[in-house]
Design a protein around this motif. Structure first.
Motif, short mmCIF file in Angstrom:
data_model
loop_
_atom_site.label_atom_id
_atom_site.label_comp_id
_atom_site.label_asym_id
_atom_site.label_seq_id
_atom_site.Cartn_x
_atom_site.Cartn_y
_atom_site.Cartn_z
N LYS A 170 -8.29 -5.11 8.67
CA LYS A 170 -6.97 -5.14 8.05
C LYS A 170 -7.02 -5.85 6.70
CE LYS A 170 -2.15 -6.35 9.04
NZ LYS A 170 -1.22 -6.98 10.02
N ALA A 171 -7.80 -6.93 6.64
CA ALA A 171 -7.92 -7.68 5.39
C ALA A 171 -8.59 -6.82 4.31
CB ALA A 171 -8.73 -8.95 5.62
N ILE A 172 -9.62 -6.07 4.71
CA ILE A 172 -10.31 -5.20 3.76
C ILE A 172 -9.37 -4.09 3.27
CG2 ILE A 172 -12.16 -3.49 3.51
CD1 ILE A 172 -13.85 -5.20 5.35
N SER A 173 -8.61 -3.50 4.20
CA SER A 173 -7.67 -2.44 3.83
C SER A 173 -6.62 -2.95 2.84
CB SER A 173 -6.98 -1.89 5.08
OG SER A 173 -7.92 -1.33 5.96
N THR A 174 -6.12 -4.16 3.10
CA THR A 174 -5.13 -4.77 2.21
C THR A 174 -5.73 -5.01 0.83
OG1 THR A 174 -4.06 -5.88 4.09
CG2 THR A 174 -3.59 -6.73 1.88
N ALA A 175 -6.99 -5.49 0.80
CA ALA A 175 -7.65 -5.75 -0.48
C ALA A 175 -7.87 -4.47 -1.26
CB ALA A 175 -8.99 -6.45 -0.22
N ILE A 176 -8.22 -3.39 -0.57
CA ILE A 176 -8.44 -2.10 -1.24
C ILE A 176 -7.13 -1.56 -1.81
CG2 ILE A 176 -9.06 0.32 -0.86
CD1 ILE A 176 -11.11 -0.65 1.18
N ILE A 177 -6.06 -1.64 -1.02
CA ILE A 177 -4.75 -1.17 -1.48
C ILE A 177 -4.30 -1.97 -2.71
CG2 ILE A 177 -2.30 -1.00 -0.89
CD1 ILE A 177 -3.20 -0.41 2.00
N SER A 178 -4.50 -3.29 -2.65
CA SER A 178 -4.12 -4.15 -3.78
C SER A 178 -4.91 -3.78 -5.03
CB SER A 178 -4.36 -5.62 -3.43
OG SER A 178 -3.57 -6.02 -2.33
N ALA A 179 -6.21 -3.53 -4.86
CA ALA A 179 -7.06 -3.17 -5.99
C ALA A 179 -6.62 -1.85 -6.62
CB ALA A 179 -8.52 -3.08 -5.54
N LEU A 180 -6.30 -0.87 -5.78
CA LEU A 180 -5.84 0.43 -6.29
C LEU A 180 -4.49 0.28 -7.02
CD1 LEU A 180 -6.76 2.74 -3.26
CD2 LEU A 180 -7.90 2.63 -5.48
N ALA A 181 -3.62 -0.57 -6.47
CA ALA A 181 -2.32 -0.81 -7.10
C ALA A 181 -2.51 -1.46 -8.47
CB ALA A 181 -1.46 -1.70 -6.21
N TYR A 182 -3.47 -2.40 -8.57
CA TYR A 182 -3.77 -3.04 -9.85
C TYR A 182 -4.22 -2.00 -10.87
CZ TYR A 182 -3.55 -7.90 -8.21
OH TYR A 182 -3.11 -9.12 -7.75
N ILE A 183 -5.08 -1.09 -10.45
CA ILE A 183 -5.62 -0.08 -11.36
C ILE A 183 -4.50 0.82 -11.89
CG2 ILE A 183 -7.11 1.96 -11.53
CD1 ILE A 183 -8.97 0.57 -9.50
N VAL A 184 -3.65 1.30 -10.97
CA VAL A 184 -2.54 2.19 -11.36
C VAL A 184 -1.59 1.46 -12.31
CG1 VAL A 184 -0.54 3.47 -10.54
CG2 VAL A 184 -2.70 3.59 -9.28
N LEU A 185 -1.16 0.25 -11.91
CA LEU A 185 -0.24 -0.52 -12.74
C LEU A 185 -0.87 -0.85 -14.09
CD1 LEU A 185 2.43 -2.02 -13.14
CD2 LEU A 185 1.40 -4.00 -11.98
#
Length: 201
Positions: free
Chosen positions: A11-26
């Motif tokens: 779950k922690a890894i999934s959250t980190a991946i989602i956050s990273a993708l959100a950073y890239i898009v933003l």
């Protein structure tokens, strides 16, 4: 590792991946549309505060239970700030830069921790991630203290920093996962080998 720990780790890894993708898009949005993003963030924050404040006021006046007026105070304050931000969005640009800067500092600090994990795995160029993350922290602190110094390019620079943070986060997660799996496999082979030798005898 137990199933519960595996679940939490996944779950922690999934959250980190989602956050990273959100950073890239933003980050890319901030790079290509800096002016629109600035105003949009101001209106979004103002709208969110206004809705939150009105919700608290409605809850206070419609609640049948005894209340100490906390909801009313929060509601009035949030609504007032929200309306002010909607009327004068430019006034909170500095605040938004500060919030983004803090997020970048937190994420870069995590990247520094991950770079030391890479060092423990024997990765040769672990220090590159450490140095870049440290420089980004210095930049983020500068934008918080001197938001007007970068003027019109501050949003673009923050966008570039967010894109880097996202890509760096994904890269570090993948690299750490690879080396962790490699070490785990080597450990299992060491544990299995004595048993096999014993069986052959």
């Amino acid at each position: 590792m137990s199933k519960s720990k595996n679940k939490k780790h996944g779950k922690a890894i999934s959250t980190a991946i989602i956050s990273a993708l959100a950073y890239i898009v933003l980050g890319f949005v901030m790079i290509f549309y800096p002016d629109k993003v600035s105003i949009a963030l101001c209106y979004t924050l103002g709208g969110a505060l206004t809705v939150y404040g009105l919700f608290n006021l409605i809850t206070y006046f419609t609640s049948k239970q005894a209340s100490f007026g906390f909801e009313m105070i929060v509601g009035i304050a949030a609504t007032a700030f929200g309306v002010f931000f909607l009327i004068s969005p430019q006034s909170i640009l500095g605040m938004i830069f500060a919030i983004i800067g803090i997020l970048i500092i937190v994420d870069s600090t995590i990247d520094i921790k991950r770079s030391f994990q890479l060092k423990s795995f024997g990765v040769k160029y672990w220090w590159i991630s450490f140095v870049v993350s440290a420089l980004i922290i210095i930049f983020a602190i500068t934008t918080i203290i001197f938001p007007g110094f970068f003027a019109d390019i501050i949003m673009i620079i923050l966008g570039i920093a967010l894109v880097y943070e996202g890509i760096s986060g994904l890269t570090l997660i993948a690299t750490i996962g690879h080396y962790a799996k490699k070490i785990s496999n080597e450990s299992q082979m060491i544990n299995i080998t004595p048993d096999n030798e014993y069986d052959d005898d």
